[in-house]
Design a protein around this motif. Structure first.
Motif, mmCIF file in Angstrom:
data_model
loop_
_atom_site.group_PDB
_atom_site.id
_atom_site.type_symbol
_atom_site.label_atom_id
_atom_site.label_comp_id
_atom_site.label_asym_id
_atom_site.label_seq_id
_atom_site.Cartn_x
_atom_site.Cartn_y
_atom_site.Cartn_z
ATOM 1 N N ARG A 245 58.860 49.017 43.834
ATOM 2 C CA ARG A 245 57.391 48.285 44.750
ATOM 3 C C ARG A 245 57.629 48.091 46.270
ATOM 4 O O ARG A 245 56.631 47.491 46.472
ATOM 5 N N ARG A 246 58.309 48.774 46.790
ATOM 6 C CA ARG A 246 58.068 48.378 48.583
ATOM 7 C C ARG A 246 58.523 49.691 48.764
ATOM 8 O O ARG A 246 59.186 50.698 47.817
ATOM 9 N N GLY A 247 58.314 49.493 50.431
ATOM 10 C CA GLY A 247 59.123 50.670 51.006
ATOM 11 C C GLY A 247 58.202 51.897 51.085
ATOM 12 O O GLY A 247 57.002 52.154 51.118
ATOM 13 N N LEU A 248 59.015 53.330 51.382
ATOM 14 C CA LEU A 248 57.821 54.490 52.550
ATOM 15 C C LEU A 248 57.186 54.367 51.180
ATOM 16 O O LEU A 248 55.846 55.586 49.887
ATOM 17 N N PRO A 249 57.640 55.002 49.321
ATOM 18 C CA PRO A 249 57.054 55.352 48.330
ATOM 19 C C PRO A 249 55.873 54.531 48.223
ATOM 20 O O PRO A 249 55.217 55.197 48.030
ATOM 21 N N MET A 250 55.877 53.204 47.887
ATOM 22 C CA MET A 250 54.556 52.710 48.274
ATOM 23 C C MET A 250 53.550 53.396 48.813
ATOM 24 O O MET A 250 52.411 52.547 48.922
ATOM 25 N N ILE A 251 54.152 52.660 50.257
ATOM 26 C CA ILE A 251 53.330 54.027 51.443
ATOM 27 C C ILE A 251 52.394 54.879 50.869
ATOM 28 O O ILE A 251 51.130 55.093 50.928
ATOM 29 N N LEU A 252 53.630 55.465 50.392
ATOM 30 C CA LEU A 252 52.800 57.296 50.036
ATOM 31 C C LEU A 252 52.092 57.166 48.986
ATOM 32 O O LEU A 252 50.555 58.236 48.799
ATOM 33 N N GLY A 254 49.796 54.290 48.152
ATOM 34 C CA GLY A 254 48.857 54.058 48.787
ATOM 35 C C GLY A 254 47.780 55.115 49.806
ATOM 36 O O GLY A 254 46.636 55.109 49.417
ATOM 37 N N VAL A 255 48.637 55.326 50.540
ATOM 38 C CA VAL A 255 48.085 56.479 51.243
ATOM 39 C C VAL A 255 47.017 58.155 50.088
ATOM 40 O O VAL A 255 45.749 58.741 50.279
ATOM 41 N N THR A 256 47.884 58.437 49.231
ATOM 42 C CA THR A 256 47.219 59.077 48.229
ATOM 43 C C THR A 256 46.460 58.743 47.602
ATOM 44 O O THR A 256 45.420 58.910 46.903
ATOM 45 N N ASP A 257 46.924 57.402 47.391
ATOM 46 C CA ASP A 257 45.702 56.468 46.468
ATOM 47 C C ASP A 257 43.896 56.775 47.453
ATOM 48 O O ASP A 257 42.916 57.136 47.188
ATOM 49 N N GLN A 258 43.540 55.677 48.608
ATOM 50 C CA GLN A 258 43.195 56.209 49.509
ATOM 51 C C GLN A 258 42.469 57.799 49.745
ATOM 52 O O GLN A 258 41.186 57.764 50.168
ATOM 53 N N VAL A 259 43.326 58.373 50.465
ATOM 54 C CA VAL A 259 42.554 60.031 50.484
ATOM 55 C C VAL A 259 41.836 60.539 49.419
ATOM 56 O O VAL A 259 40.508 61.622 49.749
ATOM 57 N N GLY A 260 42.685 60.315 48.626
ATOM 58 C CA GLY A 260 42.492 61.329 47.220
ATOM 59 C C GLY A 260 41.113 60.577 46.466
ATOM 60 O O GLY A 260 40.139 61.554 46.037
ATOM 61 N N ALA A 261 41.405 59.406 46.915
ATOM 62 C CA ALA A 261 39.972 59.108 46.356
ATOM 63 C C ALA A 261 38.890 59.305 46.927
ATOM 64 O O ALA A 261 37.337 59.487 47.057
ATOM 65 N N LEU A 262 38.854 58.996 48.759
ATOM 66 C CA LEU A 262 37.828 59.403 49.072
ATOM 67 C C LEU A 262 37.123 61.144 49.388
ATOM 68 O O LEU A 262 36.330 61.266 49.459
ATOM 69 N N VAL A 263 38.388 62.149 49.304
ATOM 70 C CA VAL A 263 37.975 63.508 48.935
ATOM 71 C C VAL A 263 37.523 63.405 47.424
ATOM 72 O O VAL A 263 36.323 64.283 47.963
ATOM 73 N N VAL A 360 39.199 52.417 42.980
ATOM 74 C CA VAL A 360 40.460 52.922 44.080
ATOM 75 C C VAL A 360 40.338 53.004 45.526
ATOM 76 O O VAL A 360 41.096 52.097 46.348
ATOM 77 N N LEU A 361 39.038 52.825 45.979
ATOM 78 C CA LEU A 361 39.296 52.983 47.615
ATOM 79 C C LEU A 361 38.431 52.135 48.283
ATOM 80 O O LEU A 361 39.496 51.510 49.303
ATOM 81 N N LEU A 362 38.679 50.585 46.765
ATOM 82 C CA LEU A 362 38.702 49.069 48.172
ATOM 83 C C LEU A 362 40.181 48.576 48.037
ATOM 84 O O LEU A 362 40.284 47.674 47.711
ATOM 85 N N GLY A 363 40.666 49.236 47.053
ATOM 86 C CA GLY A 363 42.146 48.972 46.480
ATOM 87 C C GLY A 363 41.927 48.342 45.181
ATOM 88 O O GLY A 363 43.188 47.180 44.853
ATOM 89 N N HIS A 364 41.340 47.918 44.264
ATOM 90 C CA HIS A 364 41.288 47.483 43.251
ATOM 91 C C HIS A 364 42.340 47.850 42.349
ATOM 92 O O HIS A 364 42.996 48.044 41.017
ATOM 93 N N MET A 365 42.303 49.616 42.412
ATOM 94 C CA MET A 365 42.548 50.273 41.457
ATOM 95 C C MET A 365 43.855 51.076 42.280
ATOM 96 O O MET A 365 43.702 51.895 43.143
ATOM 97 N N SER A 366 44.683 52.193 40.962
ATOM 98 C CA SER A 366 45.263 53.181 41.969
ATOM 99 C C SER A 366 44.921 54.483 41.337
ATOM 100 O O SER A 366 44.301 54.723 40.385
ATOM 101 N N LEU A 367 44.802 55.782 41.539
ATOM 102 C CA LEU A 367 44.488 56.528 40.953
ATOM 103 C C LEU A 367 45.339 56.700 39.641
ATOM 104 O O LEU A 367 44.288 57.680 38.448
ATOM 105 N N VAL A 368 46.785 56.752 39.622
ATOM 106 C CA VAL A 368 47.542 56.117 38.210
ATOM 107 C C VAL A 368 47.714 55.455 38.471
ATOM 108 O O VAL A 368 48.367 54.574 38.756
#
Length: 446
Positions: A245-252, A254-263, A360-368
């Protein structure tokens, strides 16, 4: 072969000799990590374990080069091993996919005899029968005490409920059952009547006869990487790690969600335009449908979709309630009269979900993640179902790649809880890859 090809291409001396040594070290690293054990194939084809072993291989080759002078320069060695990493991952996934296909045809299975109390045995048989990705088939049971086994698996013998007085009182009938049924191994389910001492004596007898024994501790839907075996005062303990629920995996993530949604939003902009035009021309009403959904920890948010129904479809839902074809809290109709012709096409290929990339970009959802439910659905959730809301809902997830609306409510909740408890970044990547095939197949989308 890939390593040999790269070493030869970059002009390394004795390329064949170096490739042979690297191959031997690689096999030894994998053996030390027990990557060739039979149970590893039930875990799928995790990329993380291959990457860890590959890094260990680099370290081992560095140490070998330091001690004996063997090997090429570090940069050349790294370049030579990169293709091998990719080939290993691809080959393992291909073999695993082939193994799953073979198992679905009821081949390459180990015959299992289950020992335990009637209710526990029936639950084990039912759990194994629900899925086809594992390598076991139950051929019979030995029931401890009284009770029926509704699943219909033949009961070969019954063992007394109280502690046996004779040393081999359990062992002889269980061993005879395993031999008569041609069982490859025995599953012993821990329970009220199956004490630790009783299991120990049973293991002695079975192992003396060359029959393997596996003990079922009673926990379900916990992946192996979360379980660590330890002991204290002669007791065997299972240390179960909490969900990530926390730590580097969650950061990864989040980054995947934001970058993936934008692309994806940028890349699919022309598709958005064409779909918006099709929806506008297909029926009267707005292009985008806005609906309130429930996200992580019960927070509500506006979710966007391309409109697939006629205007006022929500007001018509009450009249169709009796025709609901889903057995749970969701409302689903295969031939919903509210869906427009273009909407049926969009739903079949999940194109109506694309605007959720903005969510996903707004943080409401995740890609998965689990499917985002409606507030009226959540109002009927029990405490087990509420656990689906402990992570962000997803644009795709296990529900979408496993049959979608064709799944029962029990299957839907089970898949979502499996994801919630055992999430990993690598698993997300696998689900997104499987989503492409699920979308093209269109099964269960209505």
């Amino acid at each position: 072969m890939p390593t040999l090809a790269v070493l030869s291409a970059i002009g390394e001396a004795h390329a064949a000799h170096r490739a042979a040594v690297i191959t031997v070290v690689w096999v030894l690293v994998r053996l030390a990590a027990r990557r060739y054990a039979p149970w590893t194939w039930d875990e799928g084809a995790p990329v993380g374990s291959v990457l860890r072993d590959w890094l260990v291989l680099l370290g081992a080759l560095t140490a070998l080069r330091t001690v004996s002078g063997f090997g090429s320069p570090p940069a050349a060695e790294f370049v030579a091993l990169c293709p091998s990493l990719l080939v290993t991952v691809v080959c393992r996934k291909a073999v695993h996919r082939h193994l799953m296909a073979v198992r679905r045809r009821a081949r390459a299975l180990r015959r299992v005899l289950v020992v335990g109390e009637a209710a526990t045995v029936d639950a084990v048989v039912g759990q194994l029968a629900e899925r086809t990705e594992h390598g076991y088939v139950v051929v019979g049971v030995c029931v401890v005490g009284e009770g029926d086994v509704p699943s219909g698996v033949p009961v070969f013998t019954r063992l007394r409920a109280d502690e046996p007085t004779a040393f081999d009182e359990d062992a002889v009938p269980v061993a005879e059952a395993a031999e008569a049924l041609g069982a490859d191994l025995v599953f012993a389910a821990a329970g009220r009547y199956m004490s630790g001492h009783r299991l120990r004596r049973l293991s002695w007898a079975l192992h003396d006869r060359g029959c393997p024994l596996m003990v079922l501790p009673g926990i379900v839907e916990v992946v192996r990487r979360r379980v660590r075996l330890t002991s204290a005062a002669g007791l065997t303990l299972l240390d179960i790690s909490p969900p990530t629920r926390r730590g580097l995996p969650m950061i990864l993530k989040g980054v995947t969600d934001q970058v993936g949604a934008l692309v994806l939003l940028v890349a699919l902009a022309p598709v958005f335009g064409l779909l918006a035009l099709a929806v506008r021309m297909g029926s009267a009403g707005p292009v985008i449908f806005r609906q309130t959904r429930v996200g992580r920890n019960g927070e509500q948010f506006p979710m966007w979709k391309f409109r697939t129904m006629v205007v006022g479809a929500d007001r018509m839902k009450g009249d169709l309630a009796t025709a609901n074809e889903h057995d749970g809290h969701m409302f689903k109709l295969r031939r919903d009269p509210r869906i427009t012709p273009i909407g049926r096409f969009l739903r079949r290929y999940s194109l109506d979900e694309l605007p959720q990339l903005v969510n996903v970009l707004l943080g409401h959802m995740s890609l998965v993640g689990p499917r985002p439910p409606l507030p009226e659905e959540v109002a009927r959730y029990d405490r087990v179902e509420m656990r689906r809301l402990s992570v962000k809902p997803g644009l795709t997830g296990l529900w979408q790649v496993s049959g979608r609306s064709d799944l029962s409510w029990h299957e839907t909740v089970s898949l979502d809880l499996q994801y919630v408890d055992n999430w990993s970044w690598g698993w997300d990547m696998s689900v997104m890859a499987r989503t492409v095939r699920a979308v093209l197949d269109g099964r269960g989308a209505y």
